[in-house]
Motif scaffolding. Structure first.
Motif, PDB file in Angstrom:
ATOM      1  N   GLU A   1       7.785   8.360  -1.951  1.00 24.17           N
ATOM      2  CA  GLU A   1       8.594   7.423  -1.423  1.00 24.17           C
ATOM      3  C   GLU A   1       8.066   6.012  -1.895  1.00 24.17           C
TER       4      GLU A   1
ATOM      5  N   ASN B   1       8.544   5.517  -5.534  1.00 20.78           N
ATOM      6  CA  ASN B   1       9.950   5.043  -5.694  1.00 20.78           C
ATOM      7  C   ASN B   1      10.003   3.604  -5.794  1.00 20.78           C
ATOM      8  N   GLU B   2       9.341   3.179  -4.481  1.00 22.41           N
ATOM      9  CA  GLU B   2       9.373   1.673  -4.196  1.00 22.41           C
ATOM     10  C   GLU B   2       8.738   1.028  -5.378  1.00 22.41           C
TER      11      GLU B   2
ATOM     12  N   GLU C   1       8.525   2.188  -8.505  1.00 24.36           N
ATOM     13  CA  GLU C   1       9.522   2.252  -9.619  1.00 24.36           C
ATOM     14  C   GLU C   1      10.679   1.515  -9.798  1.00 24.36           C
ATOM     15  N   LYS C   2      11.356   1.033  -8.227  1.00 25.63           N
ATOM     16  CA  LYS C   2      12.665   0.420  -8.245  1.00 25.63           C
ATOM     17  C   LYS C   2      12.240  -1.167  -8.464  1.00 25.63           C
ATOM     18  N   ASN C   3      11.035  -1.542  -8.325  1.00 25.94           N
ATOM     19  CA  ASN C   3      10.731  -2.994  -8.633  1.00 25.94           C
ATOM     20  C   ASN C   3       9.606  -2.991  -9.840  1.00 25.94           C
ATOM     21  N   PRO C   4       9.828  -2.478 -10.998  1.00 31.97           N
ATOM     22  CA  PRO C   4       8.812  -2.378 -12.003  1.00 31.97           C
ATOM     23  C   PRO C   4       8.076  -3.885 -12.586  1.00 31.97           C
TER      24      PRO C   4
ATOM     25  N   TYR D   1      10.976  -9.503  -1.568  1.00 31.35           N
ATOM     26  CA  TYR D   1      10.759  -8.021  -1.108  1.00 31.35           C
ATOM     27  C   TYR D   1      10.168  -8.299   0.093  1.00 31.35           C
TER      28      TYR D   1
ATOM     29  N   ALA E   1       4.826  -2.123   0.040  1.00 29.69           N
ATOM     30  CA  ALA E   1       5.648  -1.193  -0.595  1.00 29.69           C
ATOM     31  C   ALA E   1       5.149   0.036   0.101  1.00 29.69           C
TER      32      ALA E   1
ATOM     33  N   ASN F   1      11.331   3.881   5.371  1.00 29.16           N
ATOM     34  CA  ASN F   1      12.490   4.653   4.852  1.00 29.16           C
ATOM     35  C   ASN F   1      12.556   5.939   5.349  1.00 29.16           C
TER      36      ASN F   1
END
Length: 485
Positions: free
Chosen positions: A81, A84-85, A87-90, A108, A315, A322
């Motif tokens: 998780e 993923n956070e 990766e969603k905000n490269p 963010y 994150a 999450n």
């Protein structure tokens, strides 16, 4: 004791670090001699803090000591998780641009604060680097000149640190979790403080949802009801600040905490949730309305003069939330919240039903305060179970459990008052029923050994076998303390 093993070495370092060595510091400059003299005051009382890897980190000992309550720290789900956070905000920056009131703010961060606030049923939130920083911020920023702080006798050191710097006119302590003591304190203030009586200033109450040293839960609903009774028709005169450090992720639906579990979101002015325990991250958040947030931003020096939390830091917090919000800590990860409750109840039931429990209490070998109350009927229990003993029994029990492969935590002065030393046992979702059963069995092996020594025809200087092995090693090393004089 074999100090070449991981466990033996850990204990050896703890004990060796308590030795006062005046000869070794004669060659030091005055500056360092003065510092060492200050440390020697701790060493003389055998309570010098030492940073070490814990037993469960360096051996196959079972973890009954860490703060990873939901076992998220050992869960690949949380790591995924978190990644993923990222990766969603490269394009995230690994650092921070400065203070929140200068260049350190970013979308963010604000989105995460709002997500957490909504999860807990609050209007807004403000993130901090640690729970200690957040608690100091609350008590230095929120009480106004003329306010009175009322606090539980066992609130955290960070609360005391903040209160000591506050603008409050006075601070009044009430007995720990004592409803009548709380009532008497409020009545006394109402009768003796004109600014409170005239409703020009407020009483601000400091409590914790779960107390980390005793493992008991605040009777928050009763305290709120008493405040309403004493100041009937004067809503707003008494405001509560609830430190939810040890209930975050553990108590209430999806781990929302005690305030939410009781449906008191609108009755509590300020809440503190920390993330270094069950959330397996770091930092903390102050929850309240927009006024509380703005006051904290303006008057808390730890906000104005500190760098804002970095993206990776935030994150990691968001990843944990999450999982909480989606219910995965209740359904996927060992059914973590229910699992902790189940293990604690199993432990307490096995303790009080053991045939040697009565003798252990009668002789003062061990006592578990939580077993005195009607714990069986409580809707939720703390994951923290302290075992009280006579001194030096807490050292003896610590040695016994460590050598049997259980990582537990001894708590001494100055963390707790003198004469109130204890062993702190913390339960985690990843602990198994077999581990809990073996822990109970091992505790009573110690009890039986002490009882046999106590009941011996000739009472001498005998100690249990685990302590004896440590003391024999200490004698060779010419060391004292830890029950050996």
């Amino acid at each position: 004791m074999d100090d070449s093993t991981a466990i033996g070495s850990n204990i050896a370092i703890r004990i060796r670090n308590q030795k006062v060595d005046k000869q070794a510091r004669k060659s030091l400059s005055v500056f360092y001699q003065n510092l060492e003299e200050a440390l020697d005051l701790r060493r003389k009382n055998y309570n010098l803090f030492t940073i070490l890897q814990n037993i469960w980190q360096i051996s196959d000992a079972v973890d009954f000591s860490s703060n990873d309550i939901l076992s998220l720290g050992s869960s690949s789900l949380l790591r995924r998780e978190f990644l993923n956070e990222l990766e969603k905000n490269p394009s995230f920056s690994p650092g921070s641009g400065g203070s929140r009131v200068l260049d350190g703010n970013y979308p963010y961060l604000e989105e995460t604060e709002q997500q957490i606030a909504e999860f807990h049923g609050a209007e807004s939130g403000l993130l901090f680097a640690s729970g200690f920083d957040a608690n100091v911020a609350i008590w230095t920023a929120i009480p106004r000149l003329g306010d009175v702080i009322v606090y539980d006798a066992l609130v955290h050191a960070s609360t005391h640190e903040g209160m000591s710097q506050s603008l409050a006119m006075a601070r009044k302590e009430f007995l720990h979790n004592d409803i009548e003591s709380f009532r008497e304190t409020l009545v006394s203030i109402a009768e003796t403080q004109p600014l409170i009586k005239s409703r020009k200033r407020c009483i601000i109450v400091a409590v914790e949802s779960v107390y980390s040293m005793d493992g008991d839960i605040c009777p928050l609903q009763e305290l709120v009801d008493i405040a309403r009774e004493v100041f009937v028709g004067e809503e707003g005169t008494v405001q509560f600040v609830v430190d939810e450090a040890h209930s975050t992720g553990v108590i209430g639906e999806n781990g929302k905490g005690l305030v939410s579990a009781l449906g008191l979101e609108r009755a509590i002015a300020v809440r503190l949730h920390t993330f270094g325990k069950a959330m397996s991250a770091g930092g903390a958040i102050i929850l309240g309305n927009n006024t509380v947030r703005t006051v904290t931003i303006n008057f808390a020096r730890s906000v104005v003069f500190s760098t804002a939390p970095s993206f990776p830091f935030v994150a990691a917090i968001r990843a944990g939330y999450n999982l909480l919000a989606s219910g995965q800590t209740e359904k996927v990860i060992f059914k973590a919240q229910d699992r902790v409750q189940q293990l604690v109840r199993m432990f307490l039931d096995a303790i009080v039903s053991h045939p040697h429990w009565g003798a252990a209490q009668d002789l003062g070998v061990i006592a578990i305060p939580l077993t005195v109350d009607t714990w069986q009927s409580q809707p939720y229990l703390s994951h923290i179970v302290p075992i009280r003993t006579q001194e030096p029994y807490h050292y003896w029990l610590f040695f016994h459990l460590i050598f049997k492969g259980f990582s537990v935590f001894p708590v001494d002065y100055p963390t707790v008052p003198k004469g109130q030393s204890r062993l702190k046992i913390t339960f985690h979702a990843k602990n198994t029923m077999d581990e809990v059963s073996l822990l109970v069995k091992t505790i009573f092996e110690f009890v039986q050994e002490v009882v046999e020594i106590r009941n011996a025809t000739k009472w001498g200087n005998e100690v249990p076998s685990a302590a004896r092995s440590v003391y024999e090693w200490m004698e060779k090393e010419k060391l004292t303390g830890f029950g050996r004089m």
